[in-house]
Design an enzyme around this catalytic site. Structure first.
Site, PDB file in Angstrom:
ATOM      1  N   ASP A 133       0.848  -1.199   0.000  1.00 22.53           N
ATOM      2  CA  ASP A 133       0.000   0.000   0.000  1.00 22.53           C
ATOM      3  C   ASP A 133       0.882   1.247   0.000  1.00 22.53           C
ATOM      4  OD1 ASP A 133      -2.398  -1.476   0.000  1.00 22.53           O
ATOM      5  OD2 ASP A 133      -2.276  -1.772   2.163  1.00 22.53           O
TER       6      ASP A 133
ATOM      7  N   ASP B 166      -5.937  -6.200  -5.948  1.00 21.32           N
ATOM      8  CA  ASP B 166      -7.017  -6.047  -4.954  1.00 21.32           C
ATOM      9  C   ASP B 166      -7.794  -4.762  -5.225  1.00 21.32           C
ATOM     10  OD1 ASP B 166      -8.529  -6.071  -2.589  1.00 21.32           O
ATOM     11  OD2 ASP B 166      -6.881  -5.312  -1.367  1.00 21.32           O
ATOM     12  N   LEU B 167      -8.691  -4.813  -6.233  1.00 18.70           N
ATOM     13  CA  LEU B 167      -9.451  -3.611  -6.596  1.00 18.70           C
ATOM     14  C   LEU B 167     -10.891  -3.671  -6.092  1.00 18.70           C
ATOM     15  CD1 LEU B 167      -8.034  -2.974 -10.191  1.00 18.70           C
ATOM     16  CD2 LEU B 167      -7.290  -2.012  -8.012  1.00 18.70           C
ATOM     17  N   LYS B 168     -11.293  -4.797  -5.530  1.00 25.36           N
ATOM     18  CA  LYS B 168     -12.603  -4.934  -4.860  1.00 25.36           C
ATOM     19  C   LYS B 168     -13.741  -4.337  -5.681  1.00 25.36           C
ATOM     20  CE  LYS B 168     -10.778  -4.777  -0.098  1.00 25.36           C
ATOM     21  NZ  LYS B 168      -9.410  -4.275  -0.279  1.00 25.36           N
ATOM     22  N   LEU B 169     -13.968  -4.877  -6.872  1.00 26.57           N
ATOM     23  CA  LEU B 169     -15.017  -4.328  -7.732  1.00 26.57           C
ATOM     24  C   LEU B 169     -16.406  -4.520  -7.118  1.00 26.57           C
ATOM     25  CD1 LEU B 169     -12.533  -4.567  -9.660  1.00 26.57           C
ATOM     26  CD2 LEU B 169     -14.162  -4.941 -11.489  1.00 26.57           C
ATOM     27  N   HIS B 170     -17.267  -3.535  -7.325  1.00 29.05           N
ATOM     28  CA  HIS B 170     -18.648  -3.599  -6.815  1.00 29.05           C
ATOM     29  C   HIS B 170     -19.489  -2.627  -7.640  1.00 29.05           C
ATOM     30  CE1 HIS B 170     -21.410  -3.533  -2.972  1.00 29.05           C
ATOM     31  NE2 HIS B 170     -22.068  -3.812  -4.092  1.00 29.05           N
ATOM     32  N   ASP B 171     -20.255  -3.157  -8.614  1.00 28.74           N
ATOM     33  CA  ASP B 171     -21.080  -2.307  -9.465  1.00 28.74           C
ATOM     34  C   ASP B 171     -22.149  -3.206 -10.088  1.00 28.74           C
ATOM     35  OD1 ASP B 171     -21.976  -0.210 -11.243  1.00 28.74           O
ATOM     36  OD2 ASP B 171     -19.976   0.665 -11.112  1.00 28.74           O
ATOM     37  N   ILE B 172     -22.901  -2.701 -11.052  1.00 27.62           N
ATOM     38  CA  ILE B 172     -23.911  -3.551 -11.687  1.00 27.62           C
ATOM     39  C   ILE B 172     -23.196  -4.649 -12.482  1.00 27.62           C
ATOM     40  CG2 ILE B 172     -25.672  -1.747 -11.755  1.00 27.62           C
ATOM     41  CD1 ILE B 172     -25.019  -1.391 -14.748  1.00 27.62           C
TER      42      ILE B 172
ATOM     43  N   LYS C  25       0.543  -7.822  -3.116  1.00 27.34           N
ATOM     44  CA  LYS C  25      -0.820  -7.339  -3.352  1.00 27.34           C
ATOM     45  C   LYS C  25      -0.752  -5.874  -3.768  1.00 27.34           C
ATOM     46  CE  LYS C  25      -3.954  -6.251  -0.067  1.00 27.34           C
ATOM     47  NZ  LYS C  25      -4.551  -4.938  -0.423  1.00 27.34           N
TER      48      LYS C  25
ATOM     49  N   GLY D 201       0.179  -6.174   5.560  1.00 28.73           N
ATOM     50  CA  GLY D 201       0.617  -4.859   5.099  1.00 28.73           C
ATOM     51  C   GLY D 201       1.564  -4.221   6.092  1.00 28.73           C
ATOM     52  N   ARG D 202       1.006  -3.321   6.893  1.00 26.93           N
ATOM     53  CA  ARG D 202       1.837  -2.497   7.780  1.00 26.93           C
ATOM     54  C   ARG D 202       2.768  -3.270   8.711  1.00 26.93           C
ATOM     55  NH1 ARG D 202      -3.472   0.892   9.035  1.00 26.93           N
ATOM     56  NH2 ARG D 202      -4.252  -1.199   8.555  1.00 26.93           N
TER      57      ARG D 202
ATOM     58  N   ASN E 115     -23.224  -5.866 -15.486  1.00 23.11           N
ATOM     59  CA  ASN E 115     -22.693  -5.564 -16.818  1.00 23.11           C
ATOM     60  C   ASN E 115     -21.386  -4.775 -16.738  1.00 23.11           C
ATOM     61  OD1 ASN E 115     -22.965  -5.322 -19.773  1.00 23.11           O
ATOM     62  ND2 ASN E 115     -23.289  -3.147 -19.314  1.00 23.11           N
TER      63      ASN E 115
ATOM     64  N   THR F 226     -12.167  -6.648   7.142  1.00 21.87           N
ATOM     65  CA  THR F 226     -11.664  -6.955   8.497  1.00 21.87           C
ATOM     66  C   THR F 226     -11.616  -5.717   9.395  1.00 21.87           C
ATOM     67  OG1 THR F 226      -9.486  -6.910   7.449  1.00 21.87           O
ATOM     68  CG2 THR F 226     -10.369  -9.058   8.010  1.00 21.87           C
TER      69      THR F 226
HETATM   70  O1  C5P Z   1      -1.711  -2.925   6.764  1.00 18.04           O
HETATM   71  P1  C5P Z   1      -2.646  -4.096   6.876  1.00 18.04           P
HETATM   72  O2  C5P Z   1      -1.948  -5.399   7.259  1.00 18.04           O
HETATM   73  O3  C5P Z   1      -3.846  -3.805   7.741  1.00 18.04           O
HETATM   74  O4  C5P Z   1      -3.157  -4.306   5.377  1.00 18.04           O
HETATM   75  C1  C5P Z   1      -4.216  -5.178   5.048  1.00 18.04           C
HETATM   76  C2  C5P Z   1      -4.505  -5.069   3.587  1.00 18.04           C
HETATM   77  O5  C5P Z   1      -5.555  -5.962   3.269  1.00 18.04           O
HETATM   78  C3  C5P Z   1      -4.937  -3.693   3.110  1.00 18.04           C
HETATM   79  O6  C5P Z   1      -4.332  -3.515   1.836  1.00 18.04           O
HETATM   80  C4  C5P Z   1      -6.438  -3.783   2.971  1.00 18.04           C
HETATM   81  O7  C5P Z   1      -6.928  -3.004   1.898  1.00 18.04           O
HETATM   82  C5  C5P Z   1      -6.640  -5.260   2.645  1.00 18.04           C
HETATM   83  N1  C5P Z   1      -7.923  -5.848   3.020  1.00 18.04           N
HETATM   84  C6  C5P Z   1      -8.414  -5.874   4.307  1.00 18.04           C
HETATM   85  N2  C5P Z   1      -9.612  -6.467   4.599  1.00 18.04           N
HETATM   86  C7  C5P Z   1     -10.312  -7.051   3.624  1.00 18.04           C
HETATM   87  C8  C5P Z   1      -9.821  -7.042   2.315  1.00 18.04           C
HETATM   88  C9  C5P Z   1      -8.617  -6.438   2.048  1.00 18.04           C
HETATM   89  O8  C5P Z   1      -7.751  -5.373   5.214  1.00 18.04           O
HETATM   90  N3  C5P Z   1     -11.435  -7.691   3.941  1.00 18.04           N
END
Ligand code: C5P
Length: 231
Positions: A10, A59-65, A32, A210-211, A67, A119
């Site tokens: 990120d 990880d673009l998490k699409l959410h739309d109609i 990711k 991530g972090r 089509n 989460t």
């Molecule tokens: O920094 P951290 O470990 O919290 O990063 C978690 C990553 O997982 C972030 O990029 C976040 O967008 C992604 N994510 C999430 N929960 C979800 C789906 C994706 O935290 N349900």
């Protein structure tokens, strides 16, 4: 695909991402790419990270109609990535359309995952703000079952829910789980969390970290700790 640690890159720019990845001289972590980096750099960053030899979860998490999602997935199918995702809340029809869009003419396609409940969402907020009654576990399992019926390969959920999802949808249905923290770490905005070792015990297939890695004083050491605790 075998159990693995996916690093959530990120970062705000390609330079910051490459500087981070250049630290890994002995391994090629699964990466990711999320909204921040993709919106900043576009498909070029995906191609470059693939060229460097990393597997990629887009990880673009699409959410739309349905089509719109089908057509967007058709565009993403041209990228040589290993995983893409969408929100299960977009309905089964949207997930089926997404799968159609993502499948290339030769029948191949990346793994397609559905995000169940983020989460960062607590049960209280799910009740009060999303007006979804019942427990988070029920909602996650229901969304996972819908995703499976739509033909998807697995879900993104909390590691705490991975066991329940496997029970409901079968062992081969993938669970990819963010919300990972070291026992002594800072939770940030994440709520439904656990450690890499516990995620393995519960049954996650992939942890997304991530972090705890990107903000660590020694990211390579933090990554190796995740790998040794989880893989
Ligand atoms: O920094 P951290 O470990 O919290 O990063 C978690 C990553 O997982 C972030 O990029 C976040 O967008 C992604 N994510 C999430 N929960 C979800 C789906 C994706 O935290 N349900």
């Amino acid at each position: 695909m075998k159990r693995d640690v996916i690093i959530a890159c990120d970062f705000a720019s390609a330079e910051a991402t490459y500087a981070f990845l250049d630290r890994f001289t002995e391994e090629k972590p699964f990466v990711k790419i999320g909204m921040e980096l993709y919106y900043a750099e576009g498909p070029t960053i995906v191609r470059e990270i693939r060229r460097r030899g990393h597997s990629v979860f887009l990880d673009l998490k699409l959410h739309d109609i349905p089509n719109t999602v089908e057509k967007a997935m058709r565009v993403l199918s041209r990228l040589d990535v290993q995983m893409v995702n969408l929100h299960a809340a977009g309905t089964k029809a949207m997930m089926e359309s997404a799968l159609r869009g993502l499948t290339r003419e030769d029948g191949t396609r990346p793994i397609l995952l559905a995000v169940t409940q983020l989460t960062s969402t607590s049960e209280e907020r799910m009740h009060d703000e999303l007006l979804i009654s019942g427990s988070i576990a029920d909602c996650v399992c229901h969304y996972a079952a819908m995703a499976k019926e739509a033909g998807l390969d697995g879900v993104v959920c909390s590691p705490l829910e991975a066991g329940m999802v496997k029970e409901r949808c079968g062992q081969s249905f993938l669970t990819v789980t963010p919300g990972i923290r070291f026992a002594d770490g800072n939770n940030g905005d994440q709520v439904r969390i656990t450690t890499p070792a516990r995620a393995k015990a519960i049954g996650s297939d992939f942890i997304v970290v991530g972090r705890p890695i990107t903000a660590a004083a020694d990211p390579v050491a933090a990554y190796r700790t995740c790998v040794s605790d989880f893989c």
